[in-house]
Design a protein around this motif. Structure first.
Motif, mmCIF file in Angstrom:
data_model
loop_
_atom_site.group_PDB
_atom_site.id
_atom_site.type_symbol
_atom_site.label_atom_id
_atom_site.label_comp_id
_atom_site.label_asym_id
_atom_site.label_seq_id
_atom_site.Cartn_x
_atom_site.Cartn_y
_atom_site.Cartn_z
ATOM 1 N N HIS A 172 96.001 43.338 42.283
ATOM 2 C CA HIS A 172 96.249 43.324 43.733
ATOM 3 C C HIS A 172 95.598 44.529 44.402
ATOM 4 C CE1 HIS A 172 99.105 43.887 47.316
ATOM 5 N NE2 HIS A 172 98.413 42.807 47.585
ATOM 6 N N GLU A 173 96.027 45.745 44.008
ATOM 7 C CA GLU A 173 95.425 46.933 44.632
ATOM 8 C C GLU A 173 95.043 48.002 43.618
ATOM 9 O OE1 GLU A 173 97.573 48.568 47.971
ATOM 10 O OE2 GLU A 173 97.210 46.791 49.181
ATOM 11 N N PRO A 187 102.644 39.517 45.085
ATOM 12 C CA PRO A 187 101.389 39.146 45.745
ATOM 13 C C PRO A 187 100.190 38.978 44.806
ATOM 14 C CG PRO A 187 101.696 41.496 45.932
ATOM 15 C CD PRO A 187 102.917 40.959 45.233
ATOM 16 N N VAL A 188 100.360 39.133 43.505
ATOM 17 C CA VAL A 188 99.159 38.988 42.669
ATOM 18 C C VAL A 188 98.826 37.517 42.483
ATOM 19 C CG1 VAL A 188 99.362 41.189 41.471
ATOM 20 C CG2 VAL A 188 100.506 39.198 40.524
ATOM 21 N N VAL A 202 96.385 49.411 41.061
ATOM 22 C CA VAL A 202 97.388 50.412 40.725
ATOM 23 C C VAL A 202 97.666 50.304 39.226
ATOM 24 C CG1 VAL A 202 99.865 50.900 40.968
ATOM 25 C CG2 VAL A 202 98.446 50.532 42.992
ATOM 26 N N CYS A 253 96.422 46.751 38.127
ATOM 27 C CA CYS A 253 96.902 45.549 38.799
ATOM 28 C C CYS A 253 95.751 44.902 39.571
ATOM 29 C CB CYS A 253 98.024 45.931 39.758
ATOM 30 S SG CYS A 253 98.717 44.539 40.650
ATOM 31 N N CYS A 274 104.471 45.203 38.514
ATOM 32 C CA CYS A 274 103.638 46.275 39.051
ATOM 33 C C CYS A 274 104.509 47.262 39.839
ATOM 34 C CB CYS A 274 102.566 45.681 39.959
ATOM 35 S SG CYS A 274 101.608 46.930 40.831
ATOM 36 N N LYS A 328 103.820 49.003 42.364
ATOM 37 C CA LYS A 328 103.523 49.195 43.789
ATOM 38 C C LYS A 328 104.174 48.143 44.683
ATOM 39 C CE LYS A 328 102.348 51.796 46.353
ATOM 40 N NZ LYS A 328 102.173 53.233 46.477
ATOM 41 N N HIS A 329 103.824 46.872 44.464
ATOM 42 C CA HIS A 329 104.387 45.830 45.338
ATOM 43 C C HIS A 329 105.055 44.724 44.536
ATOM 44 C CE1 HIS A 329 100.504 47.306 47.202
ATOM 45 N NE2 HIS A 329 101.434 47.864 47.944
ATOM 46 N N ASN A 330 105.409 45.039 43.297
ATOM 47 C CA ASN A 330 106.233 44.128 42.488
ATOM 48 C C ASN A 330 105.574 42.814 42.091
ATOM 49 O OD1 ASN A 330 108.005 46.163 43.079
ATOM 50 N ND2 ASN A 330 109.088 45.025 44.645
ATOM 51 N N GLY A 331 104.257 42.768 42.096
ATOM 52 C CA GLY A 331 103.589 41.603 41.502
ATOM 53 C C GLY A 331 103.943 41.571 40.017
HETATM 54 S S1 FES Z 1 99.125 46.787 43.467
HETATM 55 FE FE1 FES Z 1 100.197 45.543 42.067
HETATM 56 S S2 FES Z 1 101.338 44.233 43.338
HETATM 57 FE FE2 FES Z 1 100.187 45.403 44.756
#
Ligand code: FES
Ligand SMILES: Cc1cc2nc3c(=O)[nH]c(=O)nc-3n(C[C@H](O)[C@H](O)[C@H](O)COP(=O)(O)OP(=O)(O)OC[C@H]3O[C@@H](n4cnc5c(N)ncnc54)[C@H](O)[C@@H]3O)c2cc1C
Lengths: 402, 103
Positions: free
Chosen positions: B47-48, B82-83, B50, B45, B64, B66-69
């Motif tokens: 974003h972070e 958040p992506v 993952v 991902c 995703c 982790k945070h649903n991006g």
């Molecule tokens: S790591 Fe994918 S949305 Fe945060």
């Protein structure tokens, strides 16, 4: 010219600004934020990387410029004049609005005991930098409050070689928002890592060297962190005569009693028909409410509905929850030795909540599907939830009857 | 020049699902869509970092874990916060029941 004004440039305010543009609003959009610099994410503050708390921006200056969103950072809103539809800023200027969003978030609850000012709190990047620069190897750190943020911080700081004691006033850690079977596993992990957790204790006073409990016991402390929850930032709204009930009260469209003023995110208390006022303190809620409020500021008429999702990371464990997870779980799904999900069904057999804990992201896929099942309001059998070979997606899209 | 690498058997991936594929120090996510087409994106991902293989595939979207991006895995386009940075995508072909990717 007046346009949309958003007070608070956190997760919620920023999402709202972009959503107003996505809805086609072409007047001025101004984000007023009292923190300096670009808006940033809070969750990484208690889940930092090896270098400490890194500032993770929510958006870039280019992204704001591309959507013609004006960010006034380091500027506080001081007063709302509803008759004149304008906001008095800390710079002395008045900013006219046609529609206003309050996305003022929440602030850490302060300790009221003697010496409470010796305890630091964790909400901003400055708070985080202060904590991580003080909490070097060997530091004796006392964390007051065994909620999610207190325990995430405990996991992080024990990893940095701190000696950690967590003090909790309630009978169990994570009593407020994590189902107890999962909370217990998190607590066991903390104990195994050497974190001391003491429940049912009340802090009598704090000095620069120690925390004293009611009863007289002294715990030596180089650093004291209070993580005892947050209170919504409602002062501006209250002074403007808006209705407050554990947050700024809004209807499902996130509108206050003033039709031109909305509130969303950590500061907002949503009046759901049948459920009463509910306030959520999670990151995805701030995003979703921000998006709905932003579109409504621009003239849409969306409504916000639960369920709300959250996550927490401690050590290599990932916790995720969605919806209502109160009382005893109806069904339990064991994905592996270290990944388990609890499901909560209502009397009609509909899923209303789920929470799971596992290493890494082991529970993520099923929790997402649980969220969709809750939203779909379909009746599901506890037995199919419990069988780890059932693909939950199949429950969502039942096979066509022939 | 195309560099076709054998990633997996076509039926190693369930319909509307994703698996992880590692090659030469790089990691990828390989998808099978509900209409039985195959796609490949970067594994992590934006974003972070993952791995997306633990995420949820619905239609042509990968969410995703982790945070649903969300991304459209056919194009790599970031479609939900958040992506905000797109994923790299790689050509895929299926030959003799094997999924080959050009990386
Ligand atoms: S790591 Fe994918 S949305 Fe945060
Ligand atoms: C350390 C930490 C870890 C977290 N971890 C998680 C997690 O793992 N999972 C999860 O789901 N949630 C987590 N959260 C919660 C999540 O970050 C919040 O729910 C979210 O930030 C709420 O967004 P918000 O925009 O409503 O409020 P905030 O983020 O509080 O933003 C509000 C902003 O408004 C500003 N403001 C207030 N009053 C004024 C004024 N008068 N004028 C101008 N500006 C003003 C504030 O300074 C602030 O910048 C965490 C929170 C913290 C602090």
């Amino acid at each position: 010219m007046s346009g949309i004004v958003i007070i608070g440039a956190g997760e919620c305010g920023v999402r709202a600004a972009f959503a107003a543009r996505a809805e086609g609003f072409d007047g001025e959009v101004t984000l007023v934020g009292d923190e300096c610099g670009m808006p940033y994410e809070r969750p990484p503050l208690s889940k930092p990387d090896a270098n400490g708390a890194t500032l993770k921006p929510i958006c870039t200056a280019e992204m704001l410029a591309a959507k013609n969103i004006m960010l006034l950072d380091g500027v506080a809103a001081k007063h709302i004049n509803r008759e004149a539809s304008c906001v008095r800023l800390s710079t002395g200027e008045d900013l006219k609005y046609s529609r206003l969003l309050l996305a003022t978030g929440a602030s850490p609850r302060r300790l009221t005991c003697e010496g409470g000012e010796h305890a630091v709190t964790l909400r901003t990047i400055e708070d985080a930098n202060r904590i991580y620069s003080a909490a070097v190897k060997g530091t004796r750190t006392v964390i007051i409050g065994a909620g999610l943020i207190g325990l995430e911080l405990a996991a992080e700081l024990v990893g940095r070689g701190n000696k950690i004691t967590v003090l909790e006033a309630g009978p169990v850690p994570l009593g407020r928002n994590v189902p107890q079977p999962l909370a217990q596993r998190i607590v066991e992990r903390h104990l195994a890592e050497g974190v001391d957790i003491v429940c049912n204790v009340e802090v009598a006073r704090i000095s620069s060297r120690a925390v004293e409990l009611v009863g007289g016991q002294l715990i030596a402390a180089d650093l004291v962190v209070a993580a005892i929850g947050v209170v919504p930032n409602t002062d501006l709204a209250q002074a403007a005569g808006l209705y407050i009930g554990n947050g700024i009260a809004v209807d499902e469209a996130l509108r206050t009693i003033d039709t031109n003023i909305f509130a969303a995110g950590d500061c907002a208390s949503v009046n759901f028909s049948g459920l009463g006022l509910q306030r959520f303190e999670t990151w995805q809620n701030a995003q979703f409410q921000g998006e709905i409020a932003g579109r409504n500021l621009a003239g849409a008429s969306g409504v916000f509905r639960p369920p709300v999702w959250f996550w927490s990371d401690q050590y290599d464990l990932g916790l995720q929850g969605v919806g209502q997870t109160i009382g005893k779980a109806t069904a339990q799904r064991t994905l592996s030795d270290d990944a388990k999900i609890l499901f909560y069904l209502n009397d009609a057999g509909q899923l209303v909540g789920a929470a799971g804990l596992g290493v890494g992201n082991a529970v993520a896929k099923d929790i997402k599907l649980a969220q969709k099942l809750i939203e779909a309001k379909v009746a599901v059998a506890a037995a199919s939830l419990e069988d780890p070979t059932t693909n939950l997606k199949k429950l969502l899209k039942p096979a066509p009857a022939n | 020049m195309a560099n076709w690498i054998d990633a997996c058997a076509a039926d190693d991936i369930d319909e509307e699902d994703v698996i992880r594929f590692d090659h030469d120090g790089r990691t990828f996510a390989v998808y099978r869509s509900p209409d039985d087409n195959y796609f490949c994106t970067d594994g992590l991902c934006t974003h972070e970092q993952v791995h997306l293989a633990d995420g949820l595939v619905m239609d042509h979207t990968i969410e995703c874990p982790k945070h649903n991006g969300q991304f459209d895995y056919r194009t790599g386009e970031a479609t939900r916060t958040p992506v905000c940075v797109n994923l790299g995508v790689y050509p895929v072909k299926v030959e003799g029941g094997r999924v080959l990717i050009d990386i």
